[in-house]
Design a protein around this motif. Sequence first.
Motif, PDB file in Angstrom:
ATOM      1  N   ARG A  30      43.514  46.903  45.103  1.00  0.00           N
ATOM      2  CA  ARG A  30      42.469  46.135  45.777  1.00  0.00           C
ATOM      3  C   ARG A  30      41.712  45.354  44.707  1.00  0.00           C
ATOM      4  NH1 ARG A  30      44.006  46.818  51.000  1.00  0.00           N
ATOM      5  NH2 ARG A  30      43.914  48.987  51.618  1.00  0.00           N
ATOM      6  N   GLY A  31      40.979  44.352  45.145  1.00  0.00           N
ATOM      7  CA  GLY A  31      40.198  43.573  44.189  1.00  0.00           C
ATOM      8  C   GLY A  31      38.959  42.981  44.824  1.00  0.00           C
ATOM      9  N   VAL A  32      38.064  42.538  43.962  1.00  0.00           N
ATOM     10  CA  VAL A  32      36.858  41.848  44.397  1.00  0.00           C
ATOM     11  C   VAL A  32      36.569  40.738  43.385  1.00  0.00           C
ATOM     12  CG1 VAL A  32      35.271  43.437  43.215  1.00  0.00           C
ATOM     13  CG2 VAL A  32      34.464  42.096  45.155  1.00  0.00           C
ATOM     14  N   VAL A  33      36.136  39.593  43.910  1.00  0.00           N
ATOM     15  CA  VAL A  33      35.666  38.481  43.086  1.00  0.00           C
ATOM     16  C   VAL A  33      34.171  38.388  43.319  1.00  0.00           C
ATOM     17  CG1 VAL A  33      35.725  35.990  42.723  1.00  0.00           C
ATOM     18  CG2 VAL A  33      37.808  37.190  43.356  1.00  0.00           C
ATOM     19  N   GLU A  34      33.410  38.411  42.243  1.00  0.00           N
ATOM     20  CA  GLU A  34      31.960  38.247  42.360  1.00  0.00           C
ATOM     21  C   GLU A  34      31.549  36.946  41.688  1.00  0.00           C
ATOM     22  OE1 GLU A  34      27.770  40.339  41.032  1.00  0.00           O
ATOM     23  OE2 GLU A  34      29.605  41.532  41.009  1.00  0.00           O
ATOM     24  N   HIS A  35      30.888  36.078  42.442  1.00  0.00           N
ATOM     25  CA  HIS A  35      30.337  34.837  41.903  1.00  0.00           C
ATOM     26  C   HIS A  35      29.039  35.225  41.204  1.00  0.00           C
ATOM     27  CE1 HIS A  35      28.079  30.917  42.527  1.00  0.00           C
ATOM     28  NE2 HIS A  35      29.086  30.595  41.736  1.00  0.00           N
ATOM     29  N   VAL A  36      29.013  35.089  39.893  1.00  0.00           N
ATOM     30  CA  VAL A  36      27.903  35.616  39.098  1.00  0.00           C
ATOM     31  C   VAL A  36      26.548  35.025  39.487  1.00  0.00           C
ATOM     32  CG1 VAL A  36      26.972  35.841  36.750  1.00  0.00           C
ATOM     33  CG2 VAL A  36      29.403  36.286  37.189  1.00  0.00           C
ATOM     34  N   PRO A  37      26.397  33.702  39.589  1.00  0.00           N
ATOM     35  CA  PRO A  37      25.056  33.179  39.899  1.00  0.00           C
ATOM     36  C   PRO A  37      24.483  33.654  41.235  1.00  0.00           C
ATOM     37  CG  PRO A  37      26.470  31.421  39.102  1.00  0.00           C
ATOM     38  CD  PRO A  37      27.343  32.624  39.317  1.00  0.00           C
ATOM     39  N   SER A  38      25.318  33.745  42.265  1.00  0.00           N
ATOM     40  CA  SER A  38      24.812  34.107  43.592  1.00  0.00           C
ATOM     41  C   SER A  38      24.940  35.597  43.911  1.00  0.00           C
ATOM     42  CB  SER A  38      25.550  33.317  44.677  1.00  0.00           C
ATOM     43  OG  SER A  38      26.905  33.743  44.758  1.00  0.00           O
ATOM     44  N   GLY A  39      25.842  36.279  43.205  1.00  0.00           N
ATOM     45  CA  GLY A  39      26.087  37.687  43.505  1.00  0.00           C
ATOM     46  C   GLY A  39      26.988  37.899  44.712  1.00  0.00           C
ATOM     47  N   GLU A  40      27.472  36.803  45.305  1.00  0.00           N
ATOM     48  CA  GLU A  40      28.364  36.928  46.466  1.00  0.00           C
ATOM     49  C   GLU A  40      29.665  37.608  46.046  1.00  0.00           C
ATOM     50  OE1 GLU A  40      29.053  33.166  48.295  1.00  0.00           O
ATOM     51  OE2 GLU A  40      26.933  32.821  48.648  1.00  0.00           O
ATOM     52  N   ARG A  41      30.141  38.499  46.916  1.00  0.00           N
ATOM     53  CA  ARG A  41      31.392  39.221  46.644  1.00  0.00           C
ATOM     54  C   ARG A  41      32.394  38.959  47.747  1.00  0.00           C
ATOM     55  NH1 ARG A  41      28.997  45.085  44.803  1.00  0.00           N
ATOM     56  NH2 ARG A  41      28.041  44.323  42.887  1.00  0.00           N
ATOM     57  N   HIS A  42      33.647  38.820  47.347  1.00  0.00           N
ATOM     58  CA  HIS A  42      34.743  38.620  48.287  1.00  0.00           C
ATOM     59  C   HIS A  42      35.854  39.602  47.918  1.00  0.00           C
ATOM     60  CE1 HIS A  42      32.934  34.863  49.713  1.00  0.00           C
ATOM     61  NE2 HIS A  42      32.592  34.688  48.449  1.00  0.00           N
ATOM     62  N   ARG A  46      45.527  40.824  48.149  1.00  0.00           N
ATOM     63  CA  ARG A  46      46.666  40.145  47.523  1.00  0.00           C
ATOM     64  C   ARG A  46      46.171  39.036  46.605  1.00  0.00           C
ATOM     65  NH1 ARG A  46      47.300  39.331  52.627  1.00  0.00           N
ATOM     66  NH2 ARG A  46      47.707  37.112  52.370  1.00  0.00           N
ATOM     67  N   LEU A  47      46.806  38.866  45.462  1.00  0.00           N
ATOM     68  CA  LEU A  47      46.408  37.815  44.536  1.00  0.00           C
ATOM     69  C   LEU A  47      46.515  36.428  45.160  1.00  0.00           C
ATOM     70  CD1 LEU A  47      48.009  39.028  41.183  1.00  0.00           C
ATOM     71  CD2 LEU A  47      45.595  39.026  41.820  1.00  0.00           C
ATOM     72  N   GLU A  48      47.405  36.288  46.128  1.00  0.00           N
ATOM     73  CA  GLU A  48      47.590  35.001  46.790  1.00  0.00           C
ATOM     74  C   GLU A  48      46.324  34.553  47.517  1.00  0.00           C
ATOM     75  OE1 GLU A  48      49.666  37.624  47.257  1.00  0.00           O
ATOM     76  OE2 GLU A  48      51.420  36.955  46.126  1.00  0.00           O
ATOM     77  N   GLN A  49      45.394  35.461  47.762  1.00  0.00           N
ATOM     78  CA  GLN A  49      44.147  35.133  48.451  1.00  0.00           C
ATOM     79  C   GLN A  49      43.123  34.469  47.521  1.00  0.00           C
ATOM     80  OE1 GLN A  49      44.056  39.362  49.978  1.00  0.00           O
ATOM     81  NE2 GLN A  49      43.001  38.327  51.668  1.00  0.00           N
ATOM     82  N   LEU A  50      43.292  34.594  46.214  1.00  0.00           N
ATOM     83  CA  LEU A  50      42.298  34.084  45.270  1.00  0.00           C
ATOM     84  C   LEU A  50      42.033  32.587  45.394  1.00  0.00           C
ATOM     85  CD1 LEU A  50      42.897  36.159  42.037  1.00  0.00           C
ATOM     86  CD2 LEU A  50      40.975  36.265  43.606  1.00  0.00           C
ATOM     87  N   PRO A  51      43.050  31.728  45.515  1.00  0.00           N
ATOM     88  CA  PRO A  51      42.728  30.295  45.642  1.00  0.00           C
ATOM     89  C   PRO A  51      41.817  29.986  46.823  1.00  0.00           C
ATOM     90  CG  PRO A  51      45.049  30.570  45.129  1.00  0.00           C
ATOM     91  CD  PRO A  51      44.489  31.951  45.408  1.00  0.00           C
ATOM     92  N   ASP A  52      42.027  30.633  47.948  1.00  0.00           N
ATOM     93  CA  ASP A  52      41.178  30.393  49.120  1.00  0.00           C
ATOM     94  C   ASP A  52      39.751  30.898  48.897  1.00  0.00           C
ATOM     95  OD1 ASP A  52      43.212  29.174  50.549  1.00  0.00           O
ATOM     96  OD2 ASP A  52      43.856  31.050  51.477  1.00  0.00           O
TER      97      ASP A  52
END
Length: 71
Positions: A30-42, A46-52
């Motif tokens: 599993r994974g999570v992307v966190e946008h540092v300035p806003s703190g938003e997490r997604h 699957r790695l294929e989801q990262l571009p979206d």
Amino acid sequence: MYQIAPIAISFVLRFWLEHREIEGALPVWRGVVEHVPSGERHYFERLEQLPDILAPYLASNNIAENKKESS
């Protein structure tokens, strides 16, 4: 001479192996992307989801457009 200041967008990517409660089922990444300035997490499976996930941030800063113009 006119210079454009570099644009930087910071993200933190975290990955972990998640064990399933179903007996005999293999663990999944599993994974999570966190946008540092806003703190938003997604969260993603699957790695294929990262571009979206990243596209809205890049579009809002015209990075996608800049890349097209430079090629």
